[in-house]
Design an enzyme around this catalytic site. Structure first.
Site, PDB file in Angstrom:
ATOM      1  CG  ASP A 127      -1.686   1.276   1.389  1.00 46.90           C
ATOM      2  OD1 ASP A 127      -2.497   1.595   0.499  1.00 46.90           O
ATOM      3  OD2 ASP A 127      -1.462   1.977   2.390  1.00 46.90           O
ATOM      4  CG  ASP A 130       1.962  -0.164   5.207  1.00 47.92           C
ATOM      5  OD1 ASP A 130       1.933  -0.288   3.964  1.00 47.92           O
ATOM      6  OD2 ASP A 130       0.973   0.215   5.867  1.00 47.92           O
ATOM      7  CE1 TYR A 278      -2.759   1.249  10.737  1.00 52.61           C
ATOM      8  CE2 TYR A 278      -4.622  -0.139  11.348  1.00 52.61           C
ATOM      9  CZ  TYR A 278      -3.342   0.337  11.602  1.00 52.61           C
ATOM     10  OH  TYR A 278      -2.663  -0.093  12.708  1.00 52.61           O
ATOM     11  CD  GLU A 523       3.246   5.493   5.049  1.00 50.52           C
ATOM     12  OE1 GLU A 523       3.255   4.247   5.008  1.00 50.52           O
ATOM     13  OE2 GLU A 523       2.696   6.148   5.975  1.00 50.52           O
TER      14      GLU A 523
END
Length: 550
Positions: A127, A130, A278, A523
């Site tokens: 994704d 991670d 999430y 990220e």
């Protein structure tokens, strides 16, 4: 006799003189008429030439301003370079047995994903930074990538990126097909996010359990099932001409998943509470409309068009309310996608369906007016330098998504010959939307107060401490779950470049902290990359024409 002969000769000579005079008069008359017609033809010719010149000049001005059709494809080199870089992030994120791997620090990983249920879920994309496979955003990545290929495949091909895009898309849809083993069951997640986030390790060496999460008739997940249906329906259009049997398989899954999503309505955030931390969903109505729209494009089955207009348009579509396009909210993308049908016209649209399509188009126009910086209805959600800015977490998602929609709508206008967009009494042309889109992409490529590129690998100044496990750990390091955290805390730049990663982005004050622990800004995500690929593909050539999906 001589007398008489002289008289006849004189008479004949007189007649000849009269005839000559008549001839001269006739010649003079004809000469005057000839001169008149010659002058008239000359004037007419001059008028025609003048009108032709004015028409040509007007046409060139039309092209120059971005309001006329452009069939040629002059390459915009900086966007071509950025597109080639962006495409590589899909390779960085691949799971499974890699084929023709171009990322030297990546290897095979997650080869046993799905094995506990006798499924092969080894493919797909991780994704973000991670090692999770979240089905909801992954399906959105596939839908957007399909949309980009369908609209701008010719552009991609002109810069040799089309095949790469198709291969990346198929890597996702192969996974999605396997994740749908029966009609009313869909595996929506591989891995435990809490366990995954307690580790810092390379995907090639991870050893913790990777449990599967499913939705079904007892625990429904309408939004993720519908988004997966949208991904498969749109992808079926991409592969229709190059792999018809695969396209038919995708379409079969898309139909089944849409029926499942619509019949067993319920939010996956309620069925799987763990995802709320999430990828929490704010509602599933937009995904149902989104999926039905893509199924209509893929099948031309009128029932899907009726679904989004007559049956559910009023209740689900948020007509008249501009929204932001994202992995969670598809309304803005939906308005633009359905505007396509209304702008280009369709013979099989009923009067009531057309009224619904007009409402989608009006809402899309409201969205476009909000994006234009000097529009009377311009959004104030911008940085001082003009970047669309909505939230501090992953802030670049919304400007990139907005710019992608603006390029699409601009090109729809140009292709259909629609010259003007009216915003509360002020008029704009397609080139104004394109100008806005260029301002957003140029910002993230380096024209910003930080003078840095937010696209890793582009330019000379880009983030070096990207929040990304595989990028941060040396390829020859043999780390386990927890001992890899020393690489998270390392003060050295990432040893591996996460080429093509679009990081989260700047704060509202346009600052950026390049720290590996700063996941809010640092990220990257696959869905941001899909949106950027779509945006860059729309801008990479000077051509502003789109074609029918079929």
């Amino acid at each position: 006799m001589a007398c008489c002969g002289d008289s006849m000769e004189d008479e004949e000579n007189g007649k000849k003189m009269e005839a000559d005079q008549d001839t001269n008069k006739d010649h003079t008359k004809r000469s005057k008429l000839g001169w008149f017609w010659s002058l008239l033809l000359l004037i007419f010719g001059a008028v025609v030439i003048t009108m032709s010149v004015l028409t040509i000049l007007k046409y060139f001005d039309y092209l120059k301003k971005g309001r006329g059709p452009r069939h040629h494809q002059e390459i915009v080199e900086n966007y071509a370079n950025a597109l080639g870089i962006s495409m590589q992030f899909f390779d960085v994120q691949k799971s499974g047995k890699l084929v023709n791997n171009k990322i030297v620090w990546r290897g095979d990983s997650a080869l046993h994903d799905g094995s506990e249920e006798n499924l092969d879920l080894s493919k797909g994309l991780y994704d973000a930074g991670d090692l999770m496979k979240f089905g909801f955003p992954m399906a959105f990545t596939a839908t957007v990538l399909s949309w980009a290929i369908l609209e701008y495949g010719d552009h991609m091909n002109a810069v040799k990126q089309l095949e790469h895009a198709q291969e990346s898309l198929k890597w996702i849809t192969d996974y999605l097909i396997n994740a749908h083993p029966s009609q009313n069951m869909l595996y929506i997640q591989v891995g435990d996010p809490d366990l995954d986030h307690s580790c810092w390790e390379r995907p090639e060496t991870m050893s913790e359990k990777r449990p599967l999460t499913q939705i079904n008739t007892t625990f429904p997940g309408t939004e993720v099932a519908a988004e997966t249906a949208a991904a498969m329906a749109s992808a079926s259009l991409v592969f229709r001409r190059i792999n018809s049997s695969y396209a038919n398989l995708l379409l079969m899954h898309a139909r089944q998943l849409f029926t499942f999503a619509d019949t067993y309505r319920g939010s996956y955030s309620m069925s799987v509470p763990q995802v709320q931390k999430y990828y929490n969903s704010t509602g599933y109505e937009d995904e149902l409309l989104w999926a039905a729209t893509w199924l209509y494009h893929a099948t031309r089955d009128r029932s899907y068009l009726e679904y989004v207009t007559d049956i559910n348009g009023q209740a689900f579509a948020n007509w008249g309310i501009p929204t932001w396009f994202s992995w969670d909210n598809k309304h803005a993308g939906l308005q633009v996608l359905l505007s396509r049908i209304n702008i280009f016209g369709s013979e099989d649209v009923s009067e009531t369906e057309n009224l619904g399509l007009q409402m989608y188009r009006r809402t899309a126009e409201s969205i476009m007016c909000g994006l234009l910086p000097d529009s009377p209805t311009a959004t104030s959600s911008r940085t001082d330098s003009g970047l669309i800015w909505i939230v501090k977490w992953n802030s670049l998602q919304h400007p990139v998504a907005s710019a992608f929609l603006a390029v699409l709508y601009s090109d729809y206008m140009i292709t259909s010959g629609t010259e003007t967009l009216y915003c509360s009494g002020k008029s704009y042309q397609p080139h104004d939307l394109r100008k806005f889109a260029i301002s957003q992409v140029d910002y993230l490529l380096g024209k910003n107060p930080m003078e840095m590129s937010y696209l890793v690998g582009y330019g000379n100044n880009y983030p070096l401490y990207v929040h990304h496990r595989g990028s941060s750990i040396p390829a020859n390091a043999n780390t386990g779950c927890t001992d890899g955290f020393k690489w998270l805390e390392s003060e050295s730049p990432n040893p591996n470049v996460a080429i093509g990663a679009l990081v989260g982005g700047p704060f509202l004050n346009e600052s950026y902290i390049d720290s590996r622990n700063n996941s809010m800004q640092g990220e990257p995500t696959t869905y941001n990359s899909a949106l950027l690929v779509g945006l860059l593909s729309g801008l990479v050539t000077s051509s502003q024409m789109v074609k029918s999906y079929t």
